[in-house]
Design a protein around this motif. Structure first.
Motif, PDB file in Angstrom:
ATOM      1  N   ARG A 245       1.004  -1.291  -0.115  1.00  0.00           N
ATOM      2  CA  ARG A 245      -0.011   0.078   0.088  1.00  0.00           C
ATOM      3  C   ARG A 245       0.831   1.106   0.055  1.00  0.00           C
ATOM      4  O   ARG A 245       1.507   1.463   0.987  1.00  0.00           O
ATOM      5  CB  ARG A 245      -0.814  -0.047   1.288  1.00  0.00           C
ATOM      6  CG  ARG A 245      -1.923   1.120   1.653  1.00  0.00           C
ATOM      7  CD  ARG A 245      -3.152   1.034   0.735  1.00  0.00           C
ATOM      8  NE  ARG A 245      -4.032   2.185   1.359  1.00  0.00           N
ATOM      9  CZ  ARG A 245      -4.764   2.837   0.528  1.00  0.00           C
ATOM     10  NH1 ARG A 245      -4.805   2.644  -0.759  1.00  0.00           N
ATOM     11  NH2 ARG A 245      -5.495   3.667   1.202  1.00  0.00           N
ATOM     12  N   TYR A 246       0.631   2.005  -0.906  1.00  0.00           N
ATOM     13  CA  TYR A 246       1.880   3.368  -1.253  1.00  0.00           C
ATOM     14  C   TYR A 246       0.978   4.541  -1.709  1.00  0.00           C
ATOM     15  O   TYR A 246       1.457   5.360  -2.056  1.00  0.00           O
ATOM     16  CB  TYR A 246       2.777   2.733  -2.119  1.00  0.00           C
ATOM     17  CG  TYR A 246       2.436   2.523  -3.418  1.00  0.00           C
ATOM     18  CD1 TYR A 246       2.239   3.264  -4.610  1.00  0.00           C
ATOM     19  CD2 TYR A 246       2.191   1.153  -3.817  1.00  0.00           C
ATOM     20  CE1 TYR A 246       1.776   2.977  -5.725  1.00  0.00           C
ATOM     21  CE2 TYR A 246       1.867   0.655  -5.039  1.00  0.00           C
ATOM     22  CZ  TYR A 246       1.538   1.634  -6.004  1.00  0.00           C
ATOM     23  OH  TYR A 246       1.133   1.378  -7.267  1.00  0.00           O
ATOM     24  N   LYS A 247      -0.429   4.503  -1.644  1.00  0.00           N
ATOM     25  CA  LYS A 247      -1.215   5.785  -1.874  1.00  0.00           C
ATOM     26  C   LYS A 247      -0.812   6.880  -1.156  1.00  0.00           C
ATOM     27  O   LYS A 247      -0.606   6.652   0.096  1.00  0.00           O
ATOM     28  CB  LYS A 247      -2.622   5.233  -1.932  1.00  0.00           C
ATOM     29  CG  LYS A 247      -3.664   6.404  -2.355  1.00  0.00           C
ATOM     30  CD  LYS A 247      -4.886   5.904  -2.299  1.00  0.00           C
ATOM     31  CE  LYS A 247      -5.931   7.310  -2.943  1.00  0.00           C
ATOM     32  NZ  LYS A 247      -7.357   6.727  -2.561  1.00  0.00           N
ATOM     33  N   LYS A 248      -0.977   8.128  -1.689  1.00  0.00           N
ATOM     34  CA  LYS A 248      -0.373   9.279  -0.875  1.00  0.00           C
ATOM     35  C   LYS A 248      -1.440   9.310   0.497  1.00  0.00           C
ATOM     36  O   LYS A 248      -2.768   9.120   0.223  1.00  0.00           O
ATOM     37  CB  LYS A 248      -0.692  10.493  -1.742  1.00  0.00           C
ATOM     38  CG  LYS A 248      -0.470  11.830  -0.913  1.00  0.00           C
ATOM     39  CD  LYS A 248      -0.571  13.039  -2.280  1.00  0.00           C
ATOM     40  CE  LYS A 248      -0.176  14.289  -1.484  1.00  0.00           C
ATOM     41  NZ  LYS A 248      -0.069  15.360  -2.408  1.00  0.00           N
ATOM     42  N   GLY A 249      -0.946   9.608   1.519  1.00  0.00           N
ATOM     43  CA  GLY A 249      -1.669   9.552   2.805  1.00  0.00           C
ATOM     44  C   GLY A 249      -1.783   8.383   3.342  1.00  0.00           C
ATOM     45  O   GLY A 249      -2.658   8.239   4.565  1.00  0.00           O
ATOM     46  N   CYS A 250      -1.397   7.229   2.970  1.00  0.00           N
ATOM     47  CA  CYS A 250      -1.709   5.994   3.522  1.00  0.00           C
ATOM     48  C   CYS A 250      -1.021   5.750   4.862  1.00  0.00           C
ATOM     49  O   CYS A 250       0.353   6.459   4.871  1.00  0.00           O
ATOM     50  CB  CYS A 250      -1.606   4.755   2.444  1.00  0.00           C
ATOM     51  SG  CYS A 250      -0.125   4.324   2.145  1.00  0.00           S
ATOM     52  N   THR A 251      -1.373   4.942   5.912  1.00  0.00           N
ATOM     53  CA  THR A 251      -0.625   4.581   6.853  1.00  0.00           C
ATOM     54  C   THR A 251      -1.128   2.988   7.365  1.00  0.00           C
ATOM     55  O   THR A 251      -2.308   2.721   6.751  1.00  0.00           O
ATOM     56  CB  THR A 251      -0.860   5.414   8.257  1.00  0.00           C
ATOM     57  OG1 THR A 251      -2.349   5.212   8.703  1.00  0.00           O
ATOM     58  CG2 THR A 251      -0.675   7.120   7.847  1.00  0.00           C
ATOM     59  N   PRO A 252      -0.462   2.444   7.976  1.00  0.00           N
ATOM     60  CA  PRO A 252      -1.060   1.173   8.550  1.00  0.00           C
ATOM     61  C   PRO A 252      -2.267   1.227   9.359  1.00  0.00           C
ATOM     62  O   PRO A 252      -2.855   0.132   9.379  1.00  0.00           O
ATOM     63  CB  PRO A 252       0.477   0.653   9.491  1.00  0.00           C
ATOM     64  CG  PRO A 252       1.508   1.548   9.005  1.00  0.00           C
ATOM     65  CD  PRO A 252       0.945   2.857   8.822  1.00  0.00           C
ATOM     66  N   LYS A 253      -2.453   2.511   9.857  1.00  0.00           N
ATOM     67  CA  LYS A 253      -3.858   2.338  10.723  1.00  0.00           C
ATOM     68  C   LYS A 253      -5.195   2.101   9.643  1.00  0.00           C
ATOM     69  O   LYS A 253      -6.013   1.645  10.109  1.00  0.00           O
ATOM     70  CB  LYS A 253      -3.938   3.896  11.373  1.00  0.00           C
ATOM     71  CG  LYS A 253      -2.792   4.145  12.384  1.00  0.00           C
ATOM     72  CD  LYS A 253      -3.214   5.474  12.755  1.00  0.00           C
ATOM     73  CE  LYS A 253      -1.915   6.142  13.557  1.00  0.00           C
ATOM     74  NZ  LYS A 253      -1.897   7.517  13.802  1.00  0.00           N
ATOM     75  N   ASP A 254      -4.988   2.483   8.428  1.00  0.00           N
ATOM     76  CA  ASP A 254      -6.007   2.132   7.614  1.00  0.00           C
ATOM     77  C   ASP A 254      -6.041   0.713   7.033  1.00  0.00           C
ATOM     78  O   ASP A 254      -7.214   0.277   6.291  1.00  0.00           O
ATOM     79  CB  ASP A 254      -6.025   3.173   6.292  1.00  0.00           C
ATOM     80  CG  ASP A 254      -4.902   2.853   5.451  1.00  0.00           C
ATOM     81  OD1 ASP A 254      -4.190   1.853   5.602  1.00  0.00           O
ATOM     82  OD2 ASP A 254      -4.532   3.803   4.425  1.00  0.00           O
TER      83      ASP A 254
ATOM     84  N   TRP B   7      -7.068  -2.785   6.602  1.00  0.00           N
ATOM     85  CA  TRP B   7      -8.323  -3.675   7.050  1.00  0.00           C
ATOM     86  C   TRP B   7      -9.558  -2.674   7.561  1.00  0.00           C
ATOM     87  O   TRP B   7     -10.236  -3.428   8.298  1.00  0.00           O
ATOM     88  CB  TRP B   7      -8.017  -5.054   7.435  1.00  0.00           C
ATOM     89  CG  TRP B   7      -8.724  -6.184   6.943  1.00  0.00           C
ATOM     90  CD1 TRP B   7      -9.946  -6.570   7.391  1.00  0.00           C
ATOM     91  CD2 TRP B   7      -8.249  -6.799   5.718  1.00  0.00           C
ATOM     92  NE1 TRP B   7      -9.945  -7.685   6.435  1.00  0.00           N
ATOM     93  CE2 TRP B   7      -9.333  -7.587   5.412  1.00  0.00           C
ATOM     94  CE3 TRP B   7      -7.013  -6.382   4.714  1.00  0.00           C
ATOM     95  CZ2 TRP B   7      -9.387  -8.417   4.108  1.00  0.00           C
ATOM     96  CZ3 TRP B   7      -7.181  -7.102   3.758  1.00  0.00           C
ATOM     97  CH2 TRP B   7      -8.099  -8.216   3.342  1.00  0.00           C
ATOM     98  N   VAL B   8      -9.274  -1.582   7.716  1.00  0.00           N
ATOM     99  CA  VAL B   8     -10.379  -0.557   8.002  1.00  0.00           C
ATOM    100  C   VAL B   8     -10.934  -0.053   6.880  1.00  0.00           C
ATOM    101  O   VAL B   8     -11.929  -0.278   6.671  1.00  0.00           O
ATOM    102  CB  VAL B   8      -9.626   0.378   9.172  1.00  0.00           C
ATOM    103  CG1 VAL B   8     -10.772   1.156   9.621  1.00  0.00           C
ATOM    104  CG2 VAL B   8      -9.069  -0.337  10.261  1.00  0.00           C
ATOM    105  N   SER B   9     -10.120   1.105   6.329  1.00  0.00           N
ATOM    106  CA  SER B   9     -10.716   1.779   5.224  1.00  0.00           C
ATOM    107  C   SER B   9      -9.943   1.256   3.972  1.00  0.00           C
ATOM    108  O   SER B   9     -10.709   1.365   2.885  1.00  0.00           O
ATOM    109  CB  SER B   9     -10.393   3.215   5.264  1.00  0.00           C
ATOM    110  OG  SER B   9      -9.161   3.422   5.461  1.00  0.00           O
ATOM    111  N   TYR B  10      -9.055   0.325   4.249  1.00  0.00           N
ATOM    112  CA  TYR B  10      -8.468  -0.243   3.123  1.00  0.00           C
ATOM    113  C   TYR B  10      -7.971  -1.694   3.022  1.00  0.00           C
ATOM    114  O   TYR B  10      -7.718  -2.138   4.240  1.00  0.00           O
ATOM    115  CB  TYR B  10      -6.788   0.548   2.678  1.00  0.00           C
ATOM    116  CG  TYR B  10      -6.141  -0.334   1.744  1.00  0.00           C
ATOM    117  CD1 TYR B  10      -6.328  -0.111   0.393  1.00  0.00           C
ATOM    118  CD2 TYR B  10      -5.317  -1.298   2.215  1.00  0.00           C
ATOM    119  CE1 TYR B  10      -5.717  -0.965  -0.628  1.00  0.00           C
ATOM    120  CE2 TYR B  10      -4.513  -2.067   1.216  1.00  0.00           C
ATOM    121  CZ  TYR B  10      -4.729  -1.632  -0.169  1.00  0.00           C
ATOM    122  OH  TYR B  10      -4.139  -2.557  -1.013  1.00  0.00           O
TER     123      TYR B  10
END
Length: 196
Positions: free
Chosen positions: A24-33, A35-38
């Motif tokens: 996952r490398y989309k702008k603004g992505c973090t591990p927090k997302d 299996w939540v939003s991603y």
């Protein structure tokens, strides 16, 4: 400034054995997302989830400073584990990244080779558990034990030969057995006795 932490992840279905290694490398992505939003961008994985339910194992594997490092790392991992030709990985698209030189015909050959290797390994496992293999191993172990016993006996004899001291009746010197025989054969002490 918004947080940005590209990452690689691993998901797996314990009940089916299927796996997927993604990035996952989309702008603004973090591990927090994760299996939540991603969940995933792979159509293969989305379809597999529809048919088999959500994976029970979901892990973040590595976090990166930028997207290119994350993509490069994913490609390295997929190449190292041969996900491109394994039946238990859903990473279909990665074939073009990890092995761009592979045509679909080559992929079929590689998959057949992998299946052959799996069958070969299963055949070896079955043979190793067979009575013939057990009998052969038993025979080899018996021969090895006999060989070990023979070596031990030979070693004991050598020890006795070296440490059993013999006294020469002529010169009254002590020798180990090997040197005693040499001493007697040389007739050195016979000459010394005759000279006395």
């Amino acid at each position: 400034m918004a947080e940005y932490m590209p990452y690689t992840y691993f998901i797996s279905w314990s009940n089916t054995g299927m796996k997927y290694y993604g990035v996952r490398y989309k702008k603004g992505c973090t591990p927090k997302d994760f299996w939540v939003s991603y969940k995933t961008s792979s159509d293969y994985v989305k379809k597999y989830i529809e048919e088999n339910g959500e994976p029970d194992i979901k892990e973040i594997r590595k976090i990166f400073a930028d997207g290119s490092q994350a993509r490069e790392w994913e490609s390295r991992v997929l190449t190292r584990i041969n996900a491109t030709i394994r039946e238990d990985y859903l990473n279909k698209w990665a074939r073009n990244i990890a092995h761009p030189e592979l045509s679909s015909a080559n992929m079929i050959v590689l998959r057949q080779n992998a299946q052959f290797e799996t069958k070969r390994q299963q055949g070896l496992k079955e043979y190793n558990n067979s009575d013939a293999a057990k009998k052969f191993r038993s025979k080899v172990l018996t021969e090895r034990n006999r060989s070990d016993k023979a070596k031990k006996k030979s070693s004991e004899l050598a020890t006795l030969r070296n440490y059993s001291l013999k006294e020469c009746l002529n010169c009254h010197k002590e020798f180990n057995l090997g040197n005693f025989v040499k001493h007697i054969k040389s007739m050195k002490c016979q000459k010394e006795k005759n000279n006395d």
